[in-house]
Design an enzyme around this catalytic site. Structure first.
Site, short mmCIF file in Angstrom:
data_model
loop_
_atom_site.label_atom_id
_atom_site.label_comp_id
_atom_site.label_asym_id
_atom_site.label_seq_id
_atom_site.Cartn_x
_atom_site.Cartn_y
_atom_site.Cartn_z
N HIS A 374 1.15 -1.50 0.10
CA HIS A 374 0.21 -0.25 0.16
C HIS A 374 1.06 1.32 -0.20
CE1 HIS A 374 -4.07 -1.74 1.31
NE2 HIS A 374 -3.18 -3.07 1.38
N LYS A 565 -9.98 12.87 4.72
CA LYS A 565 -8.34 11.68 4.63
C LYS A 565 -8.30 11.80 5.85
CE LYS A 565 -7.81 13.59 0.29
NZ LYS A 565 -7.47 11.70 -0.51
N ARG A 566 -6.34 10.95 6.02
CA ARG A 566 -5.90 11.15 6.77
C ARG A 566 -5.35 12.95 6.44
NH1 ARG A 566 -4.73 7.63 11.35
NH2 ARG A 566 -3.18 8.99 12.44
N LYS A 571 -0.49 14.10 0.91
CA LYS A 571 -1.49 14.58 0.34
C LYS A 571 -1.66 16.31 0.44
CE LYS A 571 -2.83 10.64 3.20
NZ LYS A 571 -4.07 10.12 1.78
N THR A 673 -9.32 5.88 -1.84
CA THR A 673 -10.69 5.04 -1.95
C THR A 673 -11.70 6.63 -1.39
OG1 THR A 673 -10.11 4.73 0.02
CG2 THR A 673 -9.79 2.84 -1.66
N LYS A 677 -15.34 7.16 -3.54
CA LYS A 677 -16.90 7.28 -2.81
C LYS A 677 -17.18 8.88 -3.56
CE LYS A 677 -14.36 4.86 0.47
NZ LYS A 677 -13.34 5.14 1.95
C1 26Q Z 1 3.10 0.70 10.82
C2 26Q Z 1 4.16 0.87 11.98
C3 26Q Z 1 3.39 1.32 13.38
C4 26Q Z 1 2.03 1.33 13.60
C5 26Q Z 1 1.37 1.93 12.47
C6 26Q Z 1 1.65 1.29 11.13
C7 26Q Z 1 0.55 1.67 10.51
C8 26Q Z 1 -0.96 1.83 9.92
C9 26Q Z 1 -1.53 2.00 9.11
C10 26Q Z 1 1.64 2.17 8.90
C11 26Q Z 1 0.11 2.36 7.47
C12 26Q Z 1 -1.11 2.91 8.20
C13 26Q Z 1 -1.59 2.87 7.02
C14 26Q Z 1 -1.37 2.94 5.12
C15 26Q Z 1 -2.96 2.86 4.41
O1 26Q Z 1 -3.76 3.41 4.98
N1 26Q Z 1 -2.40 3.31 3.30
C16 26Q Z 1 -3.45 3.40 2.56
O2 26Q Z 1 -3.95 2.30 2.04
C17 26Q Z 1 -4.79 2.68 0.66
C18 26Q Z 1 -6.16 1.42 0.40
O3 26Q Z 1 -5.02 0.39 -0.05
C19 26Q Z 1 -4.61 3.61 -0.24
O4 26Q Z 1 -5.95 3.67 -1.21
C20 26Q Z 1 -3.88 5.25 0.03
O5 26Q Z 1 -3.79 5.10 -0.97
C21 26Q Z 1 -3.32 4.16 1.11
O6 26Q Z 1 -2.08 5.69 1.61
#
Ligand code: 26Q
Length: 832
Positions: A374, A565-566, A571, A673, A677
């Site tokens: 991702h 979004k986050r 972004k 995503t 939506k």
């Molecule tokens: C990593 C280490 C420690 C704690 C948390 C994390 C962590 C947690 C969540 C790292 C990454 C995430 C989430 C990433 C994420 O949401 N990526 C997004 O995924 C979507 C679905 O594929 C994409 O549409 C987005 O582009 C992408 O940013």
């Protein structure tokens, strides 16, 4: 089921209505739970009592179908997919469950008949916020599609006691609070103590002779905790299939460190026991300051070993199954690298517990797993320091080395003597602090690796993993992300859903390409008026939420410009902010200026340790407080930053959006995503050629989207020649004025810290790593085109309709079909 004397009771207005048989049955079930679960009658029940009783009644209907589903899958000994994800961002379940089960009307009737309102009752539900953002929401959409398409699947995750933090603004600053979603109980879930799993951690490795006289490794002196499963049923739309999401909660074993206890270390023993309960306590926010935390590694291993043991138990519960057909029957999808320890854990079980030789064990492992990537951003790729890995999982670390030896031999065959190739593909990062590279482990241990949009997959192969792409031809594939149309249109936008169904029938929620049939009315003024009247009504609803949450009065006739979004630099919420300040400046310098009135809507959480992201939030709020109250603006510009972004809030914002901001630096957003939506609900996209925006443009057509900014190639070229944000600052008078204004104390007068100045500094002295300044002018010009389009009501309506009509591709049903065909080789199983 209790016998309630009369299913036909009196509505509050005193009229009698005959209930359908289905409504009568569900009403009787609700009243039963109200009495025997909540201890209430209809007079004394609170809205929360009603919500729990109703949810429990609905859950009963899912359990019945769930049992049928399990029976069909077991009897057919069917191939299954297991979706392993540290995150599920589910939101509320009530409305989606009743829609998917076909109970929506009956429930409404049943409740109305006892003087209750379904929408009021379902508003009691807390969001299940067990995820950070896109990745977690994607997992939730995929579960919906898996059931809808009758595919045999189980989702595995962690039963976090606290999901993603609740966000509050105090003087424009983000304040985090714990998200105590379980406090009033969780009626959807079913506890499954019979499937409790032991989990070993820490300890050390020793070598011993086994019964065959082989010198083998043993993992000893470990601590043991327990994984305790909770099942959440997932109903498909208009089908019988109900799959489950199984979430593991950690518990201490009863005899946890009895030795310490008996030796008088009572407090120490209880402290150790408490550790057992800590593991599933809290979801980690996606935060760079949180990397390398031991508890996060323990969480990953905990959930992975529980899930794997459960998968193996289920496989062997059928006596015809053995290890020989394990990879034929079971397929495990890894949602990013977070569950990648499963690769090593399965290898460990096969070698140490099943006594297999390495080659056979590795052959099984590498036919079971598939990995979804991702992110391309190197700083976001997971790494675990060797000393930490060694302390928590000493046996697994040895296995990582063993797999790495195997990989190095493969490299030597392919590129004899090429040490550079070996260095980059190695599972171990050398030089400086040694670390295990989880992405490399995931690629090597999986039979398929996919990116989440065409562009992302292309960059994945060309830039992130070119050597692996060479080493393993055909392993890399694309599966473009999708969203479930049940939640993101049918449930969240009932008005538009009704209009669509009236025109093209009710087949679209399971076959979203049918929306194409709407194209023929894109130019029809009558249809345009209906479509835009619905948009306006949704904007009226959102205006009330904005008033309540932000205290800001907005007009539903303004253009609703939405970025939700986050909060992350890539972004580029700050690019949006620079444009807002520029607009504000144009307005105050030229009060007669004819601009389209706009409401800028933001919603975003910043990771707690991400200072710049928090500074951007504060800056937007500071500018908002100022601009919203400037009489010279005369209401033409409004800014609303809605606090506590979450799934249920997204469901209120998206149907009301006119414009969707998808403005990441090209090459940084893997897919996105939210963009899908918003387009599905008739918002036009202003965006860069990044992630799935590229494919959205292909679908809706160039005339129905506002593309701006540098392409990936241009970003790369600019980076190579040496990017200078200063030159943009110096050459663009307006940009310079905006940055300097923002960097002054004008918007934060009298406050102790000047966070807008920090944002400005990041863009100038900080080098502007995401090239905000390089894209500013092009963005601003694209916004002028948006204005022009919005002024022409007919043109805008046509564009909006064509967006809704042409984004059928982005149904998660299509994504899941792609996974099932290209990767999982999974077939539909009908359930009676
Ligand atoms: C990593 C280490 C420690 C704690 C948390 C994390 C962590 C947690 C969540 C790292 C990454 C995430 C989430 C990433 C994420 O949401 N990526 C997004 O995924 C979507 C679905 O594929 C994409 O549409 C987005 O582009 C992408 O940013």
């Amino acid at each position: 089921m209790p016998a309630f004397p009369s299913p036909k009771s009196k509505a509050q207005n005193g009229t009698r209505k005959t209930l359908s048989a289905e409504a009568a049955a569900i009403q009787s079930s609700i009243l039963h739970y109200l009495k025997y679960k909540m201890g209430r009658d209809s007079e004394s029940a609170t809205p929360r009592d009603w919500w729990i009783a109703t949810a429990t009644a609905v859950r009963d209907r899912m359990i019945e179908r769930g049992l049928e589903t399990y029976k069909a899958h077991r009897q057919g000994n069917v191939r299954r997919v297991y979706y392993l994800s540290l995150e599920y961002l589910i939101g509320r379940l009530m409305l989606n469950n009743v829609i998917n089960l076909g109970l929506h009307e009956a429930i409404g009737e049943a409740l109305e008949d006892v003087g209750q309102n379904f929408d009021r009752i379902r508003a009691q539900e807390e969001d299940m916020g067990l995820g950070n953002g896109g990745l977690g929401r994607l997992a939730a959409c995929y579960l919906d599609s898996l059931s809808t398409m009758d595919l045999p699947a189980v989702g595995y995750g962690i039963h976090y006691e606290f999901g993603l933090f609740r966000q509050e603004f105090v003087n424009g600053h983000q304040i985090e609070h714990p998200d105590n979603w379980l406090i009033y109980g969780a009626p959807w879930e079913l506890v499954r103590p019979e499937f409790t799993q032991p989990v070993r951690l820490f300890g050390r490795c020793e070598q011993v002779f086994d019964d065959q006289g082989n010198f083998t490794w043993r993992w000893v002196d470990t601590k043991t905790i327990l994984g305790f499963p909770y099942d959440i049923p997932v109903a498909g739309y208009g089908t019988t299939t109900v799959n489950i999401l199984r979430l593991w909660a950690s518990k201490a074993t009863e005899d946890f460190d009895l030795k310490v206890f008996n030796e008088g270390g009572y407090i120490e023993a209880v402290r150790e026991k408490a550790y057992g309960e800590t593991i599933s306590k809290v979801l980690y926010p996606n935060d760079k300051t949180e990397t390398g935390r031991e508890l996060r590694l323990v969480q990953q291993y905990f959930f992975v070993t529980c899930s794997l043991r459960d998968i193996i138990r289920r496989h062997f519960s059928n006596p015809v199954n053995g290890w020989d057909n394990f990879a034929d029957k079971q397929c495990i999808q890894l949602n990013d690298t977070h569950p990648a320890l499963a690769i090593v854990e399965l290898l460990r079980i096969l070698l140490d517990e099943e006594g297999m030789v390495f080659d056979r064990a590795w052959d099984i492992v590498t036919h079971v797993f598939a990995y979804t990537n991702h992110t391309l951003m190197p700083e976001a790729l997971e790494k675990w320091s060797i000393p930490l890995f060694q302390r928590v999982l000493p046996r697994h670390l040895r296995l990582v080395f063993q797999v790495n030896d195997h990989l190095m031999r493969l490299c030597e065959e392919k590129w004899p003597g090429d040490h550079e190739k070996k260095r980059v593909v190695s599972l171990i990062e050398e030089g400086g602090a040694k670390a295990v590279r989880m992405a490399n482990l995931s690629v090597v241990g999986s039979f398929a690796v996919n990116g989440v949009a065409e562009l992302h997959t292309r960059l994945l192969r060309a830039h992130l993993f070119p050597e692996f792409d060479d080493l393993y031809p055909g392993k890399f594939v694309n599966v473009t992300n999708g969203i479930t149309p049940r939640r993101w249109l049918r449930a969240c936008n009932p008005r538009l859903s009704a209009l669509i169904t009236a025109r093209i029938g009710d087949g679209w929620p399971r076959d979203l390409d049918q929306l194409k049939k709407l194209e023929k009315w894109a130019d029809d003024p009558g249809f345009q008026d209906e479509f835009m009247a619905i948009k306006r009504q949704n904007k009226v609803d959102l205006s009330a939420i904005i008033k309540r949450e932000c205290g800001v009065e907005v007009s539903p006739d303004a253009l609703f410009d939405v970025q939700i979004k986050r909060l992350h630099e890539y972004k580029r919420q700050h690019l949006n902010l620079l444009h807002i300040v520029a607009l504000y400046r144009r307005l105050v310098q030229n009060p007669q200026l004819d601009v389209v009135p706009r409401v800028f809507v933001f919603a975003a959480k910043a990771a707690p340790g991400y200072d710049l992201a928090k500074a951007i939030i504060k800056s937007i709020n500071a500018v908002a407080a100022h601009v919203n109250n400037d009489p010279r603006v005369n209401g033409r510009l409004k800014i609303a930053f809605l606090p506590n972004y979450r799934v249920s809030l997204a469901a209120r914002i998206i149907p009301a959006a006119d414009l969707s901001e998808q403005i990441s630096t090209a090459g940084k957003e893997a897919s996105g995503t939210g963009n899908m939506k918003l387009a599905l609900n008739g918002a036009l996209t202003i965006g860069t050629l990044d992630g799935a925006n590229v494919e959205i443009r292909e679908e809706v057509g160039d005339d129905n989207i506002f593309i701006f900014g540098q392409t990936v190639e241009e970003v790369e070229a600019l980076r190579a020649e040496g990017y200078s944000p200063r030159s943009h600052y110096e050459q663009d008078e307006e940009l310079r004025a905006v940055l300097d204004w923002l960097g002054s104390d004008y918007f934060v007068k009298g406050e102790p810290t000047n966070l807008p100045a920090m944002v400005r500094a990041s863009l100038l002295e900080g080098g502007d790593p995401f090239m905000v300044l390089a894209d500013f002018r092009s963005y601003s010009d694209a916004q002028l085109k948006v204005d022009a389009a919005y002024r022409d009501k007919r043109r805008w309506a046509k564009m909006a309709i064509l967006n809704t009509a042409r984004v059928g591709k982005f149904s998660s049903d299509r994504s899941i079909r792609d996974y099932a065909d290209k990767i999982w080789k999974l077939r539909r199983v009908a359930v009676d």
